[in-house]
Design a protein around this motif. Structure first.
Motif, short mmCIF file in Angstrom:
data_model
loop_
_atom_site.label_atom_id
_atom_site.label_comp_id
_atom_site.label_asym_id
_atom_site.label_seq_id
_atom_site.Cartn_x
_atom_site.Cartn_y
_atom_site.Cartn_z
N GLU A 363 11.58 -3.24 -7.68
CA GLU A 363 10.32 -2.52 -7.75
C GLU A 363 9.69 -2.99 -6.14
OE1 GLU A 363 7.52 0.53 -8.23
OE2 GLU A 363 9.53 0.19 -8.93
N LEU A 364 9.53 -4.29 -6.00
CA LEU A 364 8.77 -4.55 -4.81
C LEU A 364 9.47 -4.34 -3.77
CD1 LEU A 364 7.33 -8.01 -5.98
CD2 LEU A 364 5.98 -5.96 -5.41
N ALA A 365 10.91 -4.23 -3.37
CA ALA A 365 11.68 -3.92 -2.36
C ALA A 365 11.57 -2.44 -2.12
CB ALA A 365 13.21 -4.41 -2.74
N ALA A 366 11.61 -1.68 -3.25
CA ALA A 366 11.37 -0.18 -3.18
C ALA A 366 10.01 0.14 -2.36
CB ALA A 366 11.47 0.44 -4.42
N ARG A 367 9.09 -0.75 -2.99
CA ARG A 367 7.72 -0.49 -2.35
C ARG A 367 7.50 -1.00 -0.95
NH1 ARG A 367 3.17 -1.16 -7.44
NH2 ARG A 367 4.12 -0.19 -8.99
N GLN A 368 8.13 -1.90 -0.42
CA GLN A 368 8.07 -2.47 0.79
C GLN A 368 8.88 -1.37 1.56
OE1 GLN A 368 6.86 -5.04 2.42
NE2 GLN A 368 6.38 -6.65 0.65
N GLN A 369 9.76 -0.64 1.28
CA GLN A 369 10.58 0.36 2.21
C GLN A 369 9.70 1.55 2.02
OE1 GLN A 369 13.37 -0.11 3.24
NE2 GLN A 369 13.42 1.89 4.38
N ILE A 370 8.76 1.85 1.24
CA ILE A 370 7.79 3.17 1.32
C ILE A 370 6.75 2.60 2.16
CG2 ILE A 370 5.80 4.18 0.06
CD1 ILE A 370 7.56 3.96 -2.44
N VAL A 371 6.25 1.49 2.33
CA VAL A 371 5.20 0.98 3.19
C VAL A 371 5.85 1.09 4.77
CG1 VAL A 371 3.65 -0.56 4.11
CG2 VAL A 371 3.88 -0.09 1.57
N THR A 372 7.10 0.41 4.89
CA THR A 372 7.66 0.29 6.22
C THR A 372 8.21 1.83 6.79
OG1 THR A 372 8.77 -1.81 5.55
CG2 THR A 372 9.69 -0.69 7.18
N GLU A 373 8.63 2.48 5.91
CA GLU A 373 8.81 4.12 6.54
C GLU A 373 7.62 4.70 6.75
OE1 GLU A 373 11.41 5.81 3.63
OE2 GLU A 373 13.14 4.43 4.01
N MET A 374 6.45 4.53 6.04
CA MET A 374 5.48 5.43 6.01
C MET A 374 4.49 4.76 7.43
SD MET A 374 3.93 6.29 2.45
CE MET A 374 2.55 7.42 3.08
N LEU A 375 4.62 3.59 7.66
CA LEU A 375 3.86 2.94 8.66
C LEU A 375 4.84 2.52 9.85
CD1 LEU A 375 1.13 0.59 6.62
CD2 LEU A 375 0.99 3.37 7.57
N SER A 376 5.75 3.27 9.96
CA SER A 376 6.64 2.95 11.21
C SER A 376 5.98 3.27 12.58
CB SER A 376 7.83 3.75 11.23
OG SER A 376 7.79 5.24 11.20
N GLY A 377 6.00 2.23 13.52
CA GLY A 377 5.41 2.42 14.69
C GLY A 377 4.29 1.26 14.66
N TYR A 378 4.04 0.83 13.32
CA TYR A 378 3.03 -0.22 13.51
C TYR A 378 3.59 -1.57 13.37
CZ TYR A 378 -0.49 3.50 12.88
OH TYR A 378 -1.02 4.60 12.94
N THR A 379 2.56 -2.90 13.60
CA THR A 379 3.21 -3.91 13.44
C THR A 379 3.03 -4.58 12.21
OG1 THR A 379 2.85 -4.26 15.81
CG2 THR A 379 3.28 -6.21 14.34
#
Length: 464
Positions: A363-379
């Motif tokens: 679940e945490l891996a999936a949530r990390q993926q959500i944040v990474t994709e939605m905030l792509s372009g940010y550090t």
């Protein structure tokens, strides 16, 4: 007419158990209301592509957990809430029900946490030996059987610890406070990452200790900066979270772990290794307690893998310090309440504990993926299965102002200030605790608000 059809993708194990767990999750999320009738078993079997027997067994499992009740000739219904008791009178519901609070580092919610705790309470009430322990005085280090059970569980998690080296504590925070208050004297120096766990900062302040922040980067604490500090004034203790810095997610590299151990030996410093922010074994580096067992104290807790309310943890300590730390624990609270230790030990012995942790990891891996994709372009600073994301803000943005605007929009996060050691300047960044969201949908909603606020002009004039 449409019927409720669960998604079983988020639940591991047999299909019948996934059906039961999805029922519990739907009840917790409000998708199934008290008194609502579940779909007829044959219709749900057809919708899910499983046998009627699988659904029947899933409904029976849900009834065993106390989530539903079957009425002969009528069907299966979500249980009505029980009448309020004296226990309910002490509970105050959160008035911020419309706020998505991502400011606290919590494990993702799952109905199995509540059920496992309830099952453990019931099992203890039916065990004469557990009831006797619950009203008795025990050794300050904890009962030998408890320590052996916890050591065996930690071995399953990839942490090889000897039960004879352990003290049972009231959570990780207690372990940190116990070490600092027992081993150090007022005025002595602690070194740690310039940004670190606020609980460690508070514990050092309570013990009247000096604290110095050491510069760090994506590979963890900078050894050149630590060595320069040691040359000026060697710290009596070095506190580190080597596998997942809180808040940034930085991981101490293997080379720096070796250098850290060498410096600690050269300057005779204790090492306090915090492993409470859980990661799977394959994502962790070599433990400091293996590299330098003679001077490393290791803190772990059930908070991030089972439940924070248990307040049960362990402190691994060199043999030379065992009696001293046991005396310190005895002076503080005499012992950890055996009631809670029994509950934790029963819980970790059940197969559901492993299932829950496996689900949480995915679940945490999936949530990390959500944040990474939605905030792509940010550090972003993060670990693949970590519970936090560290977002560095664009040039010109201020974290405090962003936090204010987000709260007005119903989202809470943490700025850098609580994590700053001493006079360390606060970077313009925020910590997003992805595990705290009730589900992926709530996390997606919160991150969408964060992204919208980031796209807006700096908030120099906003007031709250």
């Amino acid at each position: 007419m449409t019927i409720w059809v669960p998604s079983l993708e988020c639940f591991s194990g047999p299909r019948y158990r996934a059906i039961a767990q999805s029922i519990g999750a739907a009840i917790s999320a409000g998708e199934l209301a008290p008194g609502e009738r579940l779909p007829p078993q044959r219709r749900l079997a057809d919708a899910l592509g499983v046998t009627v027997g699988t659904v029947t067994r899933g409904y029976a499992e849900a009834e065993h957990h106390g989530w539903v009740t079957a009425r002969v000739g009528s069907g299966t219904f979500v249980k009505q809430p029980a009448e309020r008791t004296v226990f309910d009178m002490a509970w105050r519901q959160n008035d911020d029900s419309d706020v998505i609070d991502l400011s606290l580092s919590l494990p993702p919610p799952h109905p199995l946490r509540l059920q496992a705790f309830s099952d453990a309470l019931k099992a203890m009430s039916e065990s004469p030996s557990a009831v006797t322990r619950g009203v008795s005085y025990l050794d300050a280090r904890g009962a030998e059987g408890h320590r052996e059970r916890l050591a065996g569980w930690l071995a399953q998690l990839g942490m090889s610890l000897n039960a004879d080296e352990l003290l049972i504590t009231q959570g990780g925070q207690h372990g940190i406070s116990l070490v600092l208050s027992t081993l150090l004297r007022p005025g002595e120096l602690i070194a740690t990452d310039a940004l670190t766990y606020p609980g460690a900062i508070s514990a050092a302040q309570q013990a009247h200790l000096k604290m110095v922040g050491i510069a760090f980067d994506e590979e963890g604490m900078c050894m050149e900066a630590l060595e320069a500090q040691c040359a000026r004034q060697p710290p009596r203790l070095i506190y580190v979270t080597p596998d997942q810095n809180n808040p940034t997610g930085a991981c101490l590299s293997e080379a720096r772990r070796e250098q850290l151990v060498a410096l600690a030996r050269r300057y005779d410093s204790w090492l306090l290794e915090d492993g409470v922010q859980y990661l799977p074994a394959e994502q962790r580096g070599t433990p400091l307690y293996q590299l330098a067992p003679e001077r490393t104290l290791f803190v772990f807790s059930t908070a991030k893998v089972l439940a924070g309310g248990l307040r049960i943890g362990v402190l691994r300590t060199p043999n030379v310090l065992l009696e001293r730390l046991a005396a310190g624990l005895r002076a503080q609270s005499w012992m950890v309440p055996p009631l809670m230790v029994d509950i934790a030990c029963y819980w970790i012995a059940q197969p559901e504990a492993a299932s829950l942790l496996a689900w949480q990891t995915e679940e945490l891996a999936a949530r990390q993926q959500i944040v990474t994709e939605m905030l792509s372009g940010y550090t972003l600073g993060r670990s693949h299965n970590g519970s936090n994301v560290w977002l560095t803000l664009p040039e010109g943005s201020r974290a405090i102002e962003l936090c204010k605007r987000l709260q007005l929009q119903g989202v809470k996060v943490s700025s850098a200030e609580p994590f700053c050691v001493g006079s360390t300047p606060a970077p313009q960044a925020i910590r997003i605790c992805i595990g705290a969201a009730t589900d992926r949908q709530a996390l997606t909603q919160a991150v969408s608000v964060i992204k919208q606020c980031l796209a807006q002009p700096p908030l120099a004039t906003i007031t709250v």
